[in-house]
Design a protein around this motif. Structure first.
Motif, PDB file in Angstrom:
ATOM      1  N   GLU A  98       0.818  -1.206   0.000  1.00  0.00           N
ATOM      2  CA  GLU A  98       0.000   0.000   0.000  1.00  0.00           C
ATOM      3  C   GLU A  98       0.848   1.249   0.000  1.00  0.00           C
ATOM      4  O   GLU A  98       0.358   2.340  -0.148  1.00  0.00           O
ATOM      5  CB  GLU A  98      -0.915   0.012   1.234  1.00  0.00           C
ATOM      6  CG  GLU A  98      -0.179   0.342   2.492  1.00  0.00           C
ATOM      7  CD  GLU A  98      -0.696  -0.469   3.658  1.00  0.00           C
ATOM      8  OE1 GLU A  98      -0.575   0.012   4.779  1.00  0.00           O
ATOM      9  OE2 GLU A  98      -1.218  -1.576   3.423  1.00  0.00           O
ATOM     10  N   ARG A 109      -9.860   0.843   4.647  1.00  0.00           N
ATOM     11  CA  ARG A 109      -9.604   0.086   5.879  1.00  0.00           C
ATOM     12  C   ARG A 109      -9.913   0.889   7.131  1.00  0.00           C
ATOM     13  O   ARG A 109     -10.398   0.355   8.113  1.00  0.00           O
ATOM     14  CB  ARG A 109      -8.143  -0.367   5.912  1.00  0.00           C
ATOM     15  CG  ARG A 109      -7.887  -1.604   5.043  1.00  0.00           C
ATOM     16  CD  ARG A 109      -6.431  -1.733   4.751  1.00  0.00           C
ATOM     17  NE  ARG A 109      -6.010  -0.479   4.113  1.00  0.00           N
ATOM     18  CZ  ARG A 109      -4.777  -0.043   4.032  1.00  0.00           C
ATOM     19  NH1 ARG A 109      -3.816  -0.694   4.545  1.00  0.00           N
ATOM     20  NH2 ARG A 109      -4.505   1.101   3.426  1.00  0.00           N
ATOM     21  N   ARG A 143      -2.280   6.084  -7.065  1.00  0.00           N
ATOM     22  CA  ARG A 143      -2.353   5.903  -5.616  1.00  0.00           C
ATOM     23  C   ARG A 143      -3.218   6.992  -5.028  1.00  0.00           C
ATOM     24  O   ARG A 143      -3.177   8.138  -5.487  1.00  0.00           O
ATOM     25  CB  ARG A 143      -0.939   6.007  -5.052  1.00  0.00           C
ATOM     26  CG  ARG A 143      -0.830   5.794  -3.573  1.00  0.00           C
ATOM     27  CD  ARG A 143       0.594   5.368  -3.195  1.00  0.00           C
ATOM     28  NE  ARG A 143       1.626   6.143  -3.838  1.00  0.00           N
ATOM     29  CZ  ARG A 143       2.582   6.816  -3.163  1.00  0.00           C
ATOM     30  NH1 ARG A 143       2.599   6.833  -1.860  1.00  0.00           N
ATOM     31  NH2 ARG A 143       3.498   7.468  -3.832  1.00  0.00           N
ATOM     32  N   ASN A 158      -8.778   1.556  -6.659  1.00  0.00           N
ATOM     33  CA  ASN A 158      -9.863   0.584  -6.522  1.00  0.00           C
ATOM     34  C   ASN A 158      -9.961   0.039  -5.117  1.00  0.00           C
ATOM     35  O   ASN A 158     -11.037  -0.082  -4.553  1.00  0.00           O
ATOM     36  CB  ASN A 158      -9.692  -0.573  -7.517  1.00  0.00           C
ATOM     37  CG  ASN A 158     -10.304  -0.206  -8.850  1.00  0.00           C
ATOM     38  OD1 ASN A 158     -11.297   0.524  -8.904  1.00  0.00           O
ATOM     39  ND2 ASN A 158      -9.688  -0.676  -9.913  1.00  0.00           N
ATOM     40  N   GLN A 159      -8.794  -0.278  -4.584  1.00  0.00           N
ATOM     41  CA  GLN A 159      -8.784  -0.812  -3.228  1.00  0.00           C
ATOM     42  C   GLN A 159      -9.309   0.230  -2.246  1.00  0.00           C
ATOM     43  O   GLN A 159     -10.121  -0.072  -1.376  1.00  0.00           O
ATOM     44  CB  GLN A 159      -7.375  -1.245  -2.832  1.00  0.00           C
ATOM     45  CG  GLN A 159      -7.349  -1.887  -1.449  1.00  0.00           C
ATOM     46  CD  GLN A 159      -5.938  -2.105  -0.950  1.00  0.00           C
ATOM     47  OE1 GLN A 159      -5.040  -2.404  -1.731  1.00  0.00           O
ATOM     48  NE2 GLN A 159      -5.740  -1.952   0.342  1.00  0.00           N
ATOM     49  N   ALA A 166      -3.567   3.810  -0.688  1.00  0.00           N
ATOM     50  CA  ALA A 166      -3.863   2.578  -1.411  1.00  0.00           C
ATOM     51  C   ALA A 166      -4.062   2.886  -2.876  1.00  0.00           C
ATOM     52  O   ALA A 166      -4.266   4.033  -3.273  1.00  0.00           O
ATOM     53  CB  ALA A 166      -5.109   1.908  -0.855  1.00  0.00           C
ATOM     54  N   GLU A 167      -4.049   1.866  -3.663  1.00  0.00           N
ATOM     55  CA  GLU A 167      -4.367   1.971  -5.084  1.00  0.00           C
ATOM     56  C   GLU A 167      -5.880   2.290  -5.126  1.00  0.00           C
ATOM     57  O   GLU A 167      -6.629   1.888  -4.238  1.00  0.00           O
ATOM     58  CB  GLU A 167      -3.896   0.641  -5.679  1.00  0.00           C
ATOM     59  CG  GLU A 167      -4.306   0.226  -7.032  1.00  0.00           C
ATOM     60  CD  GLU A 167      -5.656  -0.399  -7.030  1.00  0.00           C
ATOM     61  OE1 GLU A 167      -6.424  -0.002  -7.914  1.00  0.00           O
ATOM     62  OE2 GLU A 167      -5.939  -1.221  -6.146  1.00  0.00           O
ATOM     63  N   ASN A 170     -13.202   0.832  -2.923  1.00  0.00           N
ATOM     64  CA  ASN A 170     -14.070  -0.333  -2.703  1.00  0.00           C
ATOM     65  C   ASN A 170     -13.917  -0.934  -1.323  1.00  0.00           C
ATOM     66  O   ASN A 170     -14.828  -1.558  -0.812  1.00  0.00           O
ATOM     67  CB  ASN A 170     -13.784  -1.419  -3.758  1.00  0.00           C
ATOM     68  CG  ASN A 170     -14.033  -0.906  -5.160  1.00  0.00           C
ATOM     69  OD1 ASN A 170     -14.782   0.044  -5.349  1.00  0.00           O
ATOM     70  ND2 ASN A 170     -13.391  -1.539  -6.136  1.00  0.00           N
ATOM     71  N   ASN A 171     -12.733  -0.722  -0.756  1.00  0.00           N
ATOM     72  CA  ASN A 171     -12.453  -1.434   0.479  1.00  0.00           C
ATOM     73  C   ASN A 171     -11.560  -0.614   1.421  1.00  0.00           C
ATOM     74  O   ASN A 171     -10.469  -1.044   1.782  1.00  0.00           O
ATOM     75  CB  ASN A 171     -11.746  -2.757   0.101  1.00  0.00           C
ATOM     76  CG  ASN A 171     -11.886  -3.763   1.205  1.00  0.00           C
ATOM     77  OD1 ASN A 171     -12.564  -3.519   2.201  1.00  0.00           O
ATOM     78  ND2 ASN A 171     -11.210  -4.891   1.039  1.00  0.00           N
TER      79      ASN A 171
END
Ligand code: ADP
Ligand code: MG
Length: 259
Positions: A3, A247, A224, A240-241, A237-238, A244-245
């Motif tokens: 990440e 943390r 990023r 999409n990550q 994070a990238e 979508n997700n």
């Protein structure tokens, strides 16, 4: 996937020569306010990093420290391996190497569009006038405002002015471009014409740090996403990550409000 240093062609750690902008443990206060806290951030050549976060989280201050519109208290910032200069001609050169585009277009009101794009070239880069003019015209064409060259900024729409501001920064052959909410002051119908120019720049390989609330741009152009809150980098994070997700609770909360 890591990440911390996701680049387009990331295969193992990038070599140091690839690191264009490096912030190492940067701290800054405004009085009692700890506005940048232990910021570690490395931007690689050709990378597009989008910085997002709530208002007041330190995004503008971060950008402003990178071209030394603001000083830092502790830590270090290097551009292309060199520490930021303190003053004088070196500082002017740094500001040419680090192009900056602000929310308010900041063009010189009493100069024509063409003169705005020529000025830094002749004054800082010492380019002769004819060459500066040729380059200015080419850049104005590139951002789609070539026909406006002889007008004054106030005669242009906000979207056109912002594209002139981008051309003006590009005229200095910057190593990296900083964008601080470049579309926030624009009428909605003008946002895309500016984002399109930025998108094209990204495709052409420009290294870019972009503070924006335009999540479509972040998804399509960023390598990023850096999420800031309260003066800290909370998550990277990238795209999409991240979208979508996410943390962290801070990022989840922020995204729930803007998406
Ligand atoms: P962002 O761009 O994320 O909205 P800023 O970097 O503009 O955040 O500001 C971060 C914090 O620093 C805010 O609380 C803001 O009020 C404060 N701040 C920004 N510039 C100054 C300044 N020149 N003097 C004092 N406080 C400032
Ligand atoms: Mg800001």
């Amino acid at each position: 996937m890591s990440e911390v240093s996701v680049t387009k062609n990331a295969e193992g750690p990038a070599p140091a020569a690839d690191q264009l902008v490096v912030l190492d443990n940067v701290n800054k206060h405004f009085g009692a306010l700890h506005v940048l806290q232990d910021i570690d951030l490395t931007i690689h050549r050709g990378e597009v990093v989008v910085v997002i976060g709530p208002s007041g989280s330190g995004k503008s201050t971060l950008c402003r420290t990178i071209n030394r519109l603001e000083t830092i208290d502790t830590g270090s910032i290097t551009i292309d391996g060199k520490p930021l200069p303190q003053e004088g001609r070196e500082l002017a050169r740094l500001r040419a190497d680090v192009g900056m585009v602000f929310q308010s277009f900041n063009l010189f009101a009493h100069k024509t569009v063409l003169e705005n794009v020529m000025l830094g070239q002749t004054k800082v880069r010492r380019t002769d006038k004819a060459a500066a003019m040729t380059k200015a015209r080419a850049l104005l064409d590139r951002v789609g405002v070539g026909t406006q060259a002889d007008k004054y900024p106030a005669q242009l729409s906000g979207g056109q002015q912002q594209r002139v501001a981008i051309a003006r920064a590009l005229a200095m052959d910057p190593k990296v471009m900083l964008f601080d909410e470049p579309t926030s002051a624009l009428d909605p119908e003008m946002i895309n014409e500016v984002l399109d120019v930025m998108q094209q720049l990204a495709r052409d390989g420009m290294t870019m740090i972009v503070v924006t609330h335009e999540m479509g741009f972040a998804r399509s152009a960023a390598n990023r996403v850096v999420f800031m809150a309260d003066g800290r980098i909370v998550e990277e994070a990238e795209p999409n990550q991240f979208f979508n997700n996410p943390r962290s609770d801070r990022a989840k909360d922020f995204l729930s409000k803007i998406l």
